[in-house]
Design an enzyme around this catalytic site. Structure first.
Site, short mmCIF file in Angstrom:
data_model
loop_
_atom_site.label_atom_id
_atom_site.label_comp_id
_atom_site.label_asym_id
_atom_site.label_seq_id
_atom_site.Cartn_x
_atom_site.Cartn_y
_atom_site.Cartn_z
N ASN A 1 -12.47 -18.99 -13.90
CA ASN A 1 -12.33 -17.53 -13.89
C ASN A 1 -13.03 -16.94 -12.67
O ASN A 1 -14.16 -17.32 -12.36
CB ASN A 1 -12.98 -16.99 -15.18
CG ASN A 1 -12.69 -15.53 -15.46
OD1 ASN A 1 -11.53 -15.12 -15.52
ND2 ASN A 1 -13.73 -14.72 -15.65
N ASP B 1 -9.62 -3.89 -14.94
CA ASP B 1 -9.91 -2.45 -14.86
C ASP B 1 -9.53 -2.00 -13.46
O ASP B 1 -9.56 -2.79 -12.52
CB ASP B 1 -11.35 -2.09 -15.24
CG ASP B 1 -12.43 -2.90 -14.54
OD1 ASP B 1 -12.20 -3.41 -13.43
OD2 ASP B 1 -13.54 -3.01 -15.10
N GLU C 1 -10.06 -9.61 -16.98
CA GLU C 1 -11.07 -8.53 -17.03
C GLU C 1 -10.54 -7.26 -16.39
O GLU C 1 -11.25 -6.58 -15.64
CB GLU C 1 -12.37 -8.98 -16.32
CG GLU C 1 -12.95 -10.26 -16.87
CD GLU C 1 -14.26 -10.69 -16.20
OE1 GLU C 1 -14.87 -9.88 -15.48
OE2 GLU C 1 -14.66 -11.85 -16.41
N GLU D 1 -16.83 -17.57 -11.34
CA GLU D 1 -17.26 -17.00 -10.05
C GLU D 1 -18.00 -17.99 -9.16
O GLU D 1 -19.07 -17.69 -8.63
CB GLU D 1 -18.12 -15.76 -10.30
CG GLU D 1 -17.37 -14.69 -11.10
CD GLU D 1 -18.24 -13.49 -11.48
OE1 GLU D 1 -19.44 -13.48 -11.18
OE2 GLU D 1 -17.69 -12.57 -12.10
N HIS E 1 -10.61 -6.85 -11.27
CA HIS E 1 -11.40 -5.61 -11.16
C HIS E 1 -10.95 -4.92 -9.87
O HIS E 1 -11.52 -5.14 -8.80
CB HIS E 1 -12.89 -5.93 -11.10
CG HIS E 1 -13.44 -6.55 -12.34
ND1 HIS E 1 -13.52 -5.85 -13.52
CD2 HIS E 1 -13.93 -7.78 -12.59
CE1 HIS E 1 -14.05 -6.63 -14.45
NE2 HIS E 1 -14.30 -7.81 -13.92
O1 G3I Z 1 -29.07 -5.79 -23.26
C1 G3I Z 1 -29.95 -5.26 -22.27
C2 G3I Z 1 -30.84 -4.20 -22.85
O2 G3I Z 1 -31.68 -4.80 -23.82
C3 G3I Z 1 -31.65 -3.58 -21.72
O3 G3I Z 1 -32.43 -2.54 -22.23
C4 G3I Z 1 -30.73 -3.04 -20.64
C5 G3I Z 1 -31.51 -2.47 -19.46
O4 G3I Z 1 -30.87 -2.76 -18.25
O5 G3I Z 1 -29.94 -4.10 -20.16
C6 G3I Z 1 -29.11 -4.67 -21.17
O6 G3I Z 1 -28.38 -5.70 -20.61
C7 G3I Z 1 -27.32 -5.32 -19.77
C8 G3I Z 1 -26.03 -5.91 -20.32
O7 G3I Z 1 -24.97 -5.66 -19.44
C9 G3I Z 1 -25.66 -5.34 -21.69
O8 G3I Z 1 -25.40 -3.98 -21.59
C10 G3I Z 1 -27.59 -5.84 -18.37
O9 G3I Z 1 -28.70 -5.18 -17.81
C11 G3I Z 1 -26.38 -5.66 -17.51
O10 G3I Z 1 -26.59 -6.33 -16.27
C12 G3I Z 1 -25.16 -6.25 -18.18
O11 G3I Z 1 -24.04 -6.01 -17.35
C13 G3I Z 1 -22.93 -6.82 -17.60
C14 G3I Z 1 -22.59 -7.64 -16.36
O12 G3I Z 1 -21.42 -8.40 -16.61
C15 G3I Z 1 -23.73 -8.56 -16.00
O13 G3I Z 1 -23.36 -9.46 -15.02
C16 G3I Z 1 -21.75 -5.94 -17.99
O14 G3I Z 1 -22.02 -5.32 -19.25
C17 G3I Z 1 -20.47 -6.76 -18.08
O15 G3I Z 1 -19.38 -5.90 -18.20
C18 G3I Z 1 -20.30 -7.57 -16.80
O16 G3I Z 1 -19.15 -8.35 -16.95
C19 G3I Z 1 -18.82 -9.15 -15.80
C20 G3I Z 1 -18.19 -10.43 -16.31
O17 G3I Z 1 -19.05 -11.08 -17.21
C21 G3I Z 1 -17.84 -11.36 -15.15
N1 G3I Z 1 -17.01 -10.69 -14.17
C22 G3I Z 1 -17.53 -9.41 -13.68
C23 G3I Z 1 -17.83 -8.48 -14.84
C24 G3I Z 1 -18.30 -7.11 -14.34
O18 G3I Z 1 -19.51 -7.21 -13.67
#
Ligand code: G3I
Length: 302
Positions: A169, A237, A235, A127, A206
């Protein structure tokens, strides 16, 4: 064939899924993931904040949980992601200039050496381009270290693990008419001309009402492949999971010989980062959605 992975393998491709370590104890989730897919991407566990929470102190506990589960279940693993403006640990966010550049290099070396020889494709840079019509790089702390940060990341990665395919990516690069697509295309063409090591481009895919699927995605995949790189849907969806759109994306990949495979970004709708859009192939109870059948039929040749 009766599963997505086996159906994709008929043409030498994979059909993969993003896996979250903390969901592997959910038997419905783990059963579907093990049965249907033959490639795995860690949804968050191989990112910078997860793997290097303190500078120079690498932590692979969660990443290895995903990696080991994948290998024990016969799947290959895509690595995601080494250099990114997001999900940086606090110590990295506070760096800039040559110190940040060195930290990026050290991070790539630290993670890639742990998984040396074990990862099919690495998302080396994620990105790095801005949305909208500018075609510019995204402003970020990494970009502010100098415009050459992306090629430095790729050269570092090639030296760290010569057996991995090295990917760029991004999202909003699927529609051939978008400025961001053209900007990434120009970068890849330049890298190939100058011998910067890049092997593949990942199209996150996405798709939603703001960034809809367009059938010119196939043209995009063909044009990038013609530069001499592999392509992959990394990725996927789709808002509402329309069966015809899912089949369209899969058929676009199947139409391009250099398209390595498709990865969907989660198992059930309830596992999705945007679950309210119900964008995946399985319902919350684990049952197959119409899009699942459409994808399986496409992979089986129509
Ligand atoms: O693990 C912590 C947890 O300890 C905490 O209590 C909780 C409270 O917010 O957060 C948890 O972390 C979260 C993590 O996902 C695991 O669930 C983060 O806040 C959250 O921001 C994170 O989101 C991820 C996101 O990337 C972050 O940028 C998504 O799961 C994940 O699907 C998403 O994936 C991205 C790709 O890497 C790049 N392309 C876009 C895609 C979608 O956004």
């Amino acid at each position: 064939e009766s599963t997505l992975g086996a159906a994709a393998a008929q043409s030498g491709r994979y059909f993969g899924v993003a896996v979250a370590a903390n969901r592997l104890s959910d038997s419905t989730y783990a059963t579907i993931a093990a049965r249907e897919f033959n490639s795995v991407t860690a949804e968050n566990e191989m990112k910078i904040d997860a793997t290097e929470p303190q500078r120079g102190q690498f932590s692979f506990t969660a990443a290895d949980r995903v990696y080991n589960w994948a290998v024990q279940n016969g799947k290959k693993v895509r690595g995601h992601t080494l250099a990114w403006h997001s999900q940086q640990p606090g110590w990295m966010q506070s760096l800039n200039g040559s110190a940040l550049r060195q930290a990026m290099i050290d991070h790539i070396n630290g993670v890639m050496s742990h998984y040396k020889g074990k990862i099919t494709q690495w998302d080396v840079v994620n990105e790095a381009f801005a949305d909208g019509s500018s075609g510019a790089r995204r402003d970020s702390n990494l970009q502010r270290t100098g415009n050459d940060w992306i090629e430095v990341a790729f050269r570092t990665a090639r030296a760290a693990d010569p057996s991995a395919k090295l990917c760029y990516n991004d999202y909003n690069v699927e529609d051939w008419t978008w400025a961001k697509t053209q900007a990434v295309y120009a970068m890849v063409r330049d890298f190939k001309q100058r011998g910067v090591p890049i092997d593949c481009v990942g199209f996150q895919s996405h798709f939603n009402s703001g960034s809809p699927y367009n059938s010119n995605f196939r043209t995009t995949l063909q044009n990038f492949a013609a530069l001499g790189v592999d392509v992959a849907v990394t990725e996927l969806d789709i808002q509402g999971a329309p069966a015809s759109t899912y089949a369209g994306v899969v058929n676009d990949c199947l139409a391009v010989s250099r398209c390595l495979g498709v990865t969907v970004w989660g198992v059930r709708d309830s596992d999705s980062w945007r679950s309210e859009q119900t964008p995946l192939l399985f319902n919350n109870d684990g049952s197959k959605k119409p899009a699942y059948t459409a994808v399986l039929n496409a992979l089986n040749g129509g």
